[in-house]
Design an enzyme around this catalytic site. Sequence first.
Site, PDB file in Angstrom:
ATOM      1  N   TYR A 142       0.818  -1.208   0.000  1.00  0.00           N
ATOM      2  CA  TYR A 142       0.000   0.000   0.000  1.00  0.00           C
ATOM      3  C   TYR A 142       0.856   1.265   0.000  1.00  0.00           C
ATOM      4  O   TYR A 142       0.409   2.320  -0.447  1.00  0.00           O
ATOM      5  CB  TYR A 142      -0.914   0.034   1.231  1.00  0.00           C
ATOM      6  N   LYS A 192       3.150 -15.228   1.853  1.00  0.00           N
ATOM      7  CA  LYS A 192       3.481 -16.078   0.702  1.00  0.00           C
ATOM      8  C   LYS A 192       4.990 -16.289   0.695  1.00  0.00           C
ATOM      9  O   LYS A 192       5.706 -15.826  -0.206  1.00  0.00           O
ATOM     10  CB  LYS A 192       3.005 -15.420  -0.598  1.00  0.00           C
ATOM     11  N   ASP A 225      -2.833 -17.932   0.222  1.00  0.00           N
ATOM     12  CA  ASP A 225      -3.844 -18.501  -0.690  1.00  0.00           C
ATOM     13  C   ASP A 225      -4.530 -19.702  -0.034  1.00  0.00           C
ATOM     14  O   ASP A 225      -5.752 -19.846  -0.083  1.00  0.00           O
ATOM     15  CB  ASP A 225      -3.231 -18.871  -2.046  1.00  0.00           C
ATOM     16  N   ASP A 249      -6.370  -7.116   3.630  1.00  0.00           N
ATOM     17  CA  ASP A 249      -7.510  -6.465   2.980  1.00  0.00           C
ATOM     18  C   ASP A 249      -8.423  -7.529   2.375  1.00  0.00           C
ATOM     19  O   ASP A 249      -9.643  -7.515   2.559  1.00  0.00           O
ATOM     20  CB  ASP A 249      -6.984  -5.517   1.889  1.00  0.00           C
ATOM     21  N   ASP A 253     -12.177  -9.291   3.953  1.00  0.00           N
ATOM     22  CA  ASP A 253     -13.461  -9.257   3.236  1.00  0.00           C
ATOM     23  C   ASP A 253     -14.039 -10.662   3.140  1.00  0.00           C
ATOM     24  O   ASP A 253     -15.248 -10.872   3.295  1.00  0.00           O
ATOM     25  CB  ASP A 253     -13.280  -8.708   1.814  1.00  0.00           C
TER      26      ASP A 253
HETATM   27  C1  IPM Z   1     -10.494  -1.440   3.687  1.00  0.00           C
HETATM   28  C2  IPM Z   1     -10.741  -0.759   2.372  1.00  0.00           C
HETATM   29  C3  IPM Z   1      -9.596   0.198   2.099  1.00  0.00           C
HETATM   30  C4  IPM Z   1      -8.333  -0.616   1.963  1.00  0.00           C
HETATM   31  C5  IPM Z   1      -9.801   1.131   0.907  1.00  0.00           C
HETATM   32  C6  IPM Z   1     -11.100   1.911   1.018  1.00  0.00           C
HETATM   33  C7  IPM Z   1      -8.641   2.061   0.717  1.00  0.00           C
HETATM   34  O1  IPM Z   1     -10.905  -1.699   1.366  1.00  0.00           O
HETATM   35  O2  IPM Z   1     -10.372  -0.738   4.707  1.00  0.00           O
HETATM   36  O3  IPM Z   1     -10.446  -2.673   3.715  1.00  0.00           O
HETATM   37  O4  IPM Z   1      -8.024  -1.112   0.875  1.00  0.00           O
HETATM   38  O5  IPM Z   1      -7.619  -0.746   2.960  1.00  0.00           O
HETATM   39 MG    MG Z   2     -10.951  -3.729   2.068  1.00  0.00          MG
END
Ligand code: IPM
Ligand code: MG
Length: 368
Positions: A142, A192, A225, A249, A253
Amino acid sequence: MSNPSLLILAGDGIGPEVMDEVKRVISWFGDKRDLAFDVSEDLVGGAAYDAHGVPLHDDTMAKAQEVDAVLLGAVGGPKYDDLDFSVKPERGLLRLRKEMDLFANLRPAQCFDALADFSSLKKDIVAGLDIMIVRELTSGVYFGEPRGIHMEDNMRVGVNTQRYTEAEIERAARAAFELARKRSNKLCSMEKANVMESGILWRDVVNEVHQADYADVELSHMYADNGAMQLVRAPKQFDVILTDNLFGDILSDCAAMLTGSLGMLPSASLGLPMANGRPKAMYEPVHGSAPDITGQGKANPIACILSFAMALRYSFDQGAEADRLEAAIEKVLADGARTGDLMGPEGGTPLSTTQMGDVILEALDASL
Ligand code: IPM
Ligand code: MG
């Protein structure tokens, strides 16, 4: 003694709508639990861009550094898609994380019993799920340099750099080991190391920290993975997962969806202790700005309210009050309260954002 201070950055999309319900909850704790906060508000993301031409004003950044905790709603929206990369709403969020040095991002994925049917996985795989992802938040690909898009041999080349120092890995690992000790004493670290040198270093440093100070914690390693696969195959094998910024990230999710709705999940981003002993901290829901439902009063405020519960626990040492708030939410869900994102195929009338706030406040009253 003055009250602890909170800076609310509601942001874009559904951010302001869900934050309105959080404000009511904050007031409730002031009125009924003698836990008053000094609350100030400011702009972030597209809202800040509209007002100032930047996604985070320097004055807002300075305020964020001074308060005891920041509560953030959401940033971004289609209106800002064509902006230059440097002023995109997301840059405001990334600046807060970086300049406040919030290196430990705690993302719990907890499946409420009442919602086990909403997961895309079979109920028995997710019922009772309670895992915590610790995502390194201030380094890795990032932020790594060099980065950018440049020309080589008449061709555009896009570059980002995955870079971790051992100090960065070590402090994230320590945060994860400390959390593991407060939970089931079990930590799985994901990278990884089979293809990335930064992954090899990650694994080495985690092992060193483990041997030096946390040998009592059960530690395992997994390629990220495989970790993604295991998360959807048998998520209950995990308790605390430690991983880097980009894998975190994605894996968070994935873990979030196990619980049925992104509208349920809070997060805490913690940094070093300030002079008053509290960690630098920002709390935000994992969900985004949800432009498709913005302004319709449909958004689920629970993730944002649970983020305030995390603030009570991690910034203000009010674990019992955080438990009270989480129990109130569990209660309303068990009683059948549902916003649109939580409606099953059987249908029914969903609650509006405000109505969900109403029933949570009622459950809080009933907890007294
Ligand atoms: C998260 C989001 C952020 C990230 C974006 C909005 C920059 O997806 O907080 O998970 O990628 O960290
Ligand atoms: Mg995210």
